[in-house]
Each structure stands twice: as structure tokens, then as C-alpha cells.
Design an enzyme around this catalytic site. Structure first.
Site, PDB file in Angstrom:
ATOM      1  N   ASN A  73      41.351  42.098  44.729  1.00 61.50           N
ATOM      2  CA  ASN A  73      41.340  43.457  44.186  1.00 61.50           C
ATOM      3  C   ASN A  73      41.629  44.511  45.245  1.00 61.50           C
ATOM      4  O   ASN A  73      42.132  45.590  44.933  1.00 61.50           O
ATOM      5  CB  ASN A  73      40.005  43.739  43.486  1.00 61.50           C
ATOM      6  N   HIS A 113      33.067  35.573  42.632  1.00 62.69           N
ATOM      7  CA  HIS A 113      33.868  36.494  41.837  1.00 62.69           C
ATOM      8  C   HIS A 113      34.830  35.723  40.938  1.00 62.69           C
ATOM      9  O   HIS A 113      35.824  35.167  41.404  1.00 62.69           O
ATOM     10  CB  HIS A 113      34.636  37.454  42.766  1.00 62.69           C
TER      11      HIS A 113
END
Ligand code: COA
Length: 698
Positions: free
Chosen positions: A476, A426
């Protein structure tokens, strides 16, 4: 004599060689060794002393691990004074990085020679302190106030050429440090050169230090060390050397006692510990020469750029020839930035864009790459199609990576016949700029695939953090919780602008609403829609005022309007006057009477939400250690470095008080404010997050 400093007498030159790998940090043994070595050289009748470092560097600084413990004699300032006051000529020969206490030892020497690749600097402010062994007194005497202020308050490393021009170095020569040092010492003796103690040089010319203090303080965005260092430099102009040294010590000790010093040093060691995972010990990464990137939008082009810059060849796969050309344009645009800044030559630019980069619209082009990263649309069905195709064409052993920011990597892996080769990588946008990489390890991911993910991060000069699979992984997921907390405060009476200001005052690079505008409001909108579609818990407080902005086509900076309005060419916006009425009407519908929030309460709630979710992330094993969360927030979310990271911050403010706050707020909303079991456990046991870091390091 201490083993950390070797001693040799070569004719009339005594040679003191630092032998404290890896970086010859100036721990107690080294300091004692230097003092003993000086005494022995004098007793042996030497005429000069040469100081240099064995291994990769001259002294790279004080031993930071000793910071915060009671200081032990001989203290570094006294070692520098001992060296300087010797009747012998003292030469330091520098290579590698002569930083902090290292440069201070060199400044205590009478002459300095270095190899061309050497770098010097006083980076103490980067770990929350300032030079404490004469650096702020000697450097200004040597090179004046202006250059010293620049070097000390920025903490930057200065190359040998510039250091020579500034007068920090007397000479730069090719060769082994020992050889060039010995030759220089010989020459000095033969030419009858005198000792040259900097402390005896004239005090530098003063400037308007109050004005300078204000400028530096403002520029440091809440960090106190750089401005405090200005006061140290001021002392070098206004006080005799010895008093100046006392003043420097006083200021240094003030900073040493500060939370900021603790935060910065935590950050320093955490970013080095983050890649050290027991599961990777002895595991060899797979070969990595060529990679594939699927999807050449902003993210895919950024990843391809980072890969090209790190020496990998890249196959960029797109859906059509036009899309592939557009992707190439984006990559060239990114690399053009590096070209403009002089980080890349025109020839290198040509090589990267014509030889190292290949465009394709056919999956077969990926049959020979070592690793593929897909950066296609965030949709499980789309991702599954991609991975099914990759499974069919990629060679055995190729690593198959998804750049998803929240989707379940286990589910993606399950649609292949090689789940052990599947991993999440990511990246953060823009991927060739942002330093963070979350390496997301799924249930079946093989250890050498994890090691390969970390190796890729290292080659791209990123800070890689291991994360487990959950919605949003480490960063996140936590972001989503503290953003929700901010939305709740807005419903209850705060404004986005007050919240942004309170958090930038706290030290965040940007407030959450300015960040949302930058990232694109459509991202949050689609997450909200997805979560609503999945079914929100009836106890969850939802807010919809931001949807209205999106429904009207306002997605933040990219459309010129969001929480703020952005005039063309300006990065900072002014509050959008439509936003507060949207919020007011939602309060009305929900029957909420707005109340006042202090900035302090805003920070307290926001941070408590962040820490509580982070504690869940650690407790569930999504992050292996608290420091993994800290590094994620520091490198991907603009968390102020001088606060160390959210969990270091939590340790410093005290976990019992934070838990008590959470329990109080749970009385009004016991769904959102569910205390993390790990937080409750640490409080019950009287332990801290950092205790968990230490246990993990053993
Ligand atoms: N004190 C104690 N340990 C130190 C240290 C110091 N001043 N400087 C580096 N180390 C350790 C690192 O923690 C690392 O340990 P590890 O291998 O157990 O993780 C090891 O030395 C190598 O450092 P690393 O940063 O990984 O190597 P590098 O070659 O990338 O960088 C430096 C070397 C010296 C440039 C870098 O470590 C640095 O900036 N150090 C701090 C220098 C400093 O601030 N000095 C001023 C203090 S007064």
C-alpha cells in the site's frame, strides 16, 4: 555413466531411474545419463527399456535454471529423439508431475503407464516459452489439434484419468512406478508388441490456425507464448516431423530470447524464494490449531473462511449476537462458493460451519486459541483497546496479530505486556481468495512468531511476504505513490480513462481508477483526509476532485457510481460523465492548462513512480529484497506476471534511463520526484535490483 540416471538390467529389461532430487529436472547430467543409458541398454542386448523417476516425481521438466544460458549438448529434443529411435521398446512409468520436458521424454517413449495420482502437462507457456523438445509436434499427432491446443496454451496439469481418456497415457495402475513399469514392459515383450514412435504417426488434421492464433492471442492478455505455441502446433499439421521439429525449435528460441520469458521465470523463482529468510532458518513455528478472528466484516469473514478451509478451528468474536450471526452468514456464503464449485462436500460444509466455527461476543472465548487476528475498524485507539483486552485474556505464547493495512504495529505492540508476540498479518480482500499475505514484523516481534505467520500463510496456500513497519508496509505504500502520480497526470491533462486503458494495455489486470471503484472510493478518501489532518508538506500537490465524488455519496461499484457507472449485473462500467467536469474545475482553480499525454508517457511516469518508491522500500529495509516487492505487486496488485514485477521490469528497461527520467521530472516537481538513494547507488555502481536478489540468496 552420469549419477543422475541409475542403470540396472533385470532380465531383458534395462531400467533407467532418474535420481536428481527434488523434482528430477532434466539438467545436463540427467540428459547425458539418459543418452548413455539407452546406448548401454542396446549394447547389453535388452529387449525393452523402462524409464521412471526415483523420489517424488517423474521428470518435472527441463532444468529452468539453465534457461538463458548457452545450451549444452545433448539438447533435450535430441534426447527425446534418441529414446524414440531406439530399436528397443521404451516404456515410461509416470508418477508425481510429468511436466514440460518430462512429458516430452514420456512422449519420446513408445508406451506410457502412470499411477492414478500422476499429473501430466506442458506448462512451458507459464514460464514464457513453449514446448521445445517435440511436445508441440508429438502431442498433436497423439491426441489431435484441439486437445493439444487446450493443454499447451493453458499450461494446465491433466490428471491421469483424463490423460488416459485423451490417449496421452496407455494405462493407469496402482503401485510403485518401477513395479508397474516393469510388469508393463514384460507384458509388451511377451505379447510381441512393436515399437510405437509418435513421430511416425500421421500428421493431425489442420484447423484455421490464423483464426485460432487471434483467439489465443486475445485471451492471453499480452502474453506472447500461448499464441506462439499455436504456430508450433500448426507446424505439426503442415510439415513433415523433422521440419516441424526445426520450426518448433525456432519458435522456442524466439521466446527464450524474450523479456517475457525472463519476467515469468523471475516470478517463478521469486515466489519460491520469498519465504526463504535467513532469520527463519532453523526457527520452529509455534503450534497452530485454533485461531480467533475479531470482527466479522468482509475482511474478518474472509480470514475466518481461509482459516477454516485450511483445517484450523476458528472462534469468531463480534460485538453483539446479531453481528456474530451476520458474520456467520458471510462465512457460510464464502464456503457456499467452495461447496458449489465442488471443492467442499456438504458434510465438510456442515462440519466447518457447525463444529470448526464458534461464535462469541466475549473475549474470554479467546483464552485458549493459538493465534488471534483482529480485523476491526482501522483506528489506532480502537486497535489499542482490542490488544489491551487480548493481552489480558490470551494464553501465554499466543500470537497476537493485527490485520491493519497501514497502522504502526510497534505502537499497537507497545500497549501489551508481550510485544514479542505481536505481529501484523495483512490480508487482501477477499481474504479467502487473494493469494497475498504481508507478514509485518515489528521491532520486538519474536522470530518464532514470524515463522508462525509464514506457516499460517502456507497452510492457507498463500504467498507470504515479509514486510517491515511503515505507513502502508510494502504494497500500500508503493500503491499510494503510484496513485499519487496518476492523480498528478490527471491534474496536468490526462483522463482516468486514458490512464486505465494505458495500464491495462501494459498488462495490469485493471487500471488504478477501476481498482479504486472496486475497492471503494471511501478508502482513498479517508486516507487523504487522514494525511491532510496529519499535515501535508507544503510542496506536495494535493488533488480534491475525487473527494467531490465521495461527498456526493458515490463510492464506486458498491454504490453503482464512481469513476465509472455500473449497471446492475455488469462488472465493467462506462465512464461517469460527471468526472471530467470535476477535474476541469479543479484545473481551473489551480490555474493548470491541460496538456496531452501519450499512453507511453503515462506508463513511463506511473512505472517510474512505482519503481522509485519500491527502491525506497528496499533501501529502508521495509522489504528485505527487491523480489519481495515484485511478489507483492504480482499477487496483490494485478501486476502482469510476464513482466516479472516492477523491479524486474526496471532492470530490463535499464536503471540509468529510469533515473534520468526521474531527474528530468524533478525539474518540474522536485518534491514528488525525489530519486531513491538505492536507485542512485545501483546506477552509480552499474548494478541491478536482481544483483541484490542474488547477493541475498548467498
Ligand atoms: N527446474 C529447476 N528447478 C525446479 C524445477 C525445474 N523445472 N521445478 C521445480 N524446481 C525446484 C523449485 O525451484 C524448488 O526449489 P527450491 O526447493 O530450491 O525452492 C524445488 O524444485 C521444489 O519445487 P516446488 O515448486 O517448491 O515443489 P512443488 O512440489 O510445490 O511443485 C512442481 C513441484 C514440479 C509441480 C513445480 O515445481 C513446477 O511446476 N515446476 C515447474 C515445472 C515446469 O514448468 N516444467 C516445464 C519446464 S520445461
Amino acid at each position: 555413466m552420469s549419477e543422475a540416471i541409475g542403470y540396472e538390467l533385470i532380465g531383458d529389461i534395462a531400467v533407467l531411474s532418474a535420481q536428481n532430487p527434488p523434482v528430477n529436472a532434466l539438467g545436463l547430467d540427467v540428459r547425458q545419463g539418459l543418452v548413455d543409458g539407452m546406448a548401454r541398454a542396446e549394447a547389453d542386448g535388452a529387449k525393452a527399456v523402462l524409464i521412471y523417476g526415483e523420489g517424488r516425481t517423474y521428470f518435472a521438466g527441463a532444468d529452468i535454471r539453465e534457461f538463458g544460458r548457452p545450451p549444452t549438448e545433448p539438447l533435450l529434443p535430441n534426447v527425446c529423439t534418441r529414446i524414440e529411435s531406439s530399436p528397443l521398446i521404451v516404456v515410461s512409468a509416470l508418477h508425481g508431475t510429468a511436466l514440460g520436458g518430462g512429458l516430452e521424454i514420456a512422449l519420446g517413449s513408445h508406451y506410457r503407464i502412470a499411477v492414478p495420482s500422476a499429473r501430466v502437462g506442458l506448462p512451458e507457456v507459464l514460464i514464457g516459452v513453449m514446448p521445445g523438445a517435440g511436445g508441440s509436434q508429438r502431442l498433436p499427432r497423439l491426441i489431435g489439434v484441439d486437445a493439444s491446443v487446450d493443454i499447451i496454451t493453458s499450461g494446465r496439469q491433466v490428471g491421469a484419468k483424463e490423460a488416459l481418456e485423451l490417449g496421452i497415457l496407455d494405462r493407469v495402475e496402482d503401485g510403485a512406478p518401477r513395479d508397474i513399469g516393469l510388469a508393463y514392459a514384460r507384458e509388451l515383450i511377451d505379447s510381441g508388441a512393436e515399437r510405437r514412435p509418435i513421430s511416425e504417426m500421421r500428421a493431425p488434421k489442420a484447423v484455421d490456425f490464423d483464426a485460432l492464433y487471434d483467439v489465443v492471442f486475445k485471451k492471453s492478455r499480452g502474453m506472447i507464448a500461448p499464441a506462439t505455441a499455436v504456430r508450433g502446433i500448426q507446424a505439426s499439421c503442415e510439415l513433415p516431423f523433422v521440419q516441424g521439429m526445426y520450426r518448433e525449435r525456432e519458435l522456442f528460441m524466439e521466446l527464450m530470447a524474450s523479456d517475457q520469458r525472463q519476467g515469468m521465470i523471475h516470478a517463478f523463482f521469486s515466489e519460491r524464494a520469498v519465504g526463504k529468510l535467513p532469520e527463519l532458518k532453523g526457527i520452529k513455528p509455534r503450534d497452530l490449531n485454533a485461531i480467533g478472528v475479531i470482527g466479522g466484516g468482509t475482511m474478518g469473514a474472509g480470514i475466518a473462511t481461509a482459516a477454516l478451509l485450511s483445517g484450523l478451528s476458528v472462534v469468531m468474536l463480534e460485538m453483539s449476537a446479531e453481528a456474530a450471526e451476520a458474520a456467520k452468514g458471510r462465512i457460510e456464503g464464502n464456503l457456499g462458493g467452495a461447496l458449489k464449485r465442488g471443492k467442499l462436500s456438504q458434510a465438510q460444509f456442515e462440519d466447518l460451519t457447525t463444529k470448526a466455527l464458534t461464535l462469541s461476543t466475549n473475549y474470554e472465548a479467546l483464552s485458549d486459541v493459538d493465534l488471534v487476528i483482529e480485523a476491526v475498524f482501522e483506528d489506532m485507539e480502537v486497535k489499542k483497546k482490542v490488544f489491551t483486552q487480548l493481552d489480558a485474556v490470551c494464553k501465554p505464547g499466543a500470537v497476537l496479530a493485527s490485520n491493519t493495512s497501514y497502522l504502526d504495529i510497534n505502537e499497537i505492540a507497545a500497549c501489551t505486556n508481550r510485544p514479542e508476540d505481536v505481529i501484523g498479518l495483512h490480508f487482501f480482500s477477499p481474504a479467502h481468495v487473494m493469494k497475498l499475505l504481508e507478514v509485518v514484523v515489528a521491532d520486538a516481534t519474536a522470530p518464532d512468531v514470524v515463522a508462525t505467520g509464514f506457516m499460517l500463510g502456507a497452510r492457507m496456500r498463500k504467498i507470504s511476504v515479509r514486510a517491515g513497519v511503515c505507513d502502508g508496509f510494502i504494497g500500500n505504500r508503493i500503491l499510494s505513490t503510484y496513485r499519487t502520480c496518476a492523480d498528478h497526470m490527471i491534474l496536468d491533462g490526462a483522463s482516468p480513462y486514458q490512464i486505465d486503458k494505458a495500464l491495462t494495455d501494459f498488462g495490469f489486470a485493471m487500471g488504478p481508477f477501476a481498482v479504486a471503484d472496486l475497492a471503494g472510493l471511501d478508502i482513498g478518501w479517508s486516507v487523504r483526509k487522514r494525511k491532510r489532518a496529519e499535515g501535508l508538506d507544503p510542496r506536495a500537490r494535493d488533488s480534491s476532485y475525487a473527494d467531490k465524488l465521495c461527498e456526493d455519496g458515490h463510492f464506486g461499484q458498491k454504490t453503482g457510481k464512481g469513476y465509472y457507472i455500473y449497471d446492475a449485473g455488469k462488472r465493467a462500467g462506462v465512464p461517469n460523465p460527471d468526472v471530467m467536469p470535476m477535474i476541469a474545475s479543479e484545473r481551473l482553480v489551480k490555474g493548470i492548462t491541460a496538456r496531452e499525454f501519450t499512453d507511453e508517457e503515462i506508463v513511463r511516469r506511473y512505472m517510474a513512480a512505482m519503481v522509485n518508491e519500491a527502491a525506497k522500500v528496499v533501501g529502508e529495509g521495509i522489504a528485505r529484497r527487491p523480489l519481495d516487492v515484485d511478489v507483492t505487486l504480482l499477487y496483490g496488485y494485478g501486476f502482469p506476471r510476464y513482466r516479472g514485477g516492477p523491479l524486474k521490469w526496471a532492470d530490463m528497461v535499464g536503471l540509468p534511463a529510469l533515473l534520468a527520467d526521474i531527474k528530468t521530472w524533478a525539474e518540474e516537481d522536485d518534491y514528488f520526484w525525489q530519486p531513491a538513494p538505492l536507485l542512485e547507488q545501483l546506477v552509480a555502481e552499474g548494478r541491478t535490483f536482481d544483483d541484490l536478489n542474488k547477493e541475498a540468496a548467498q
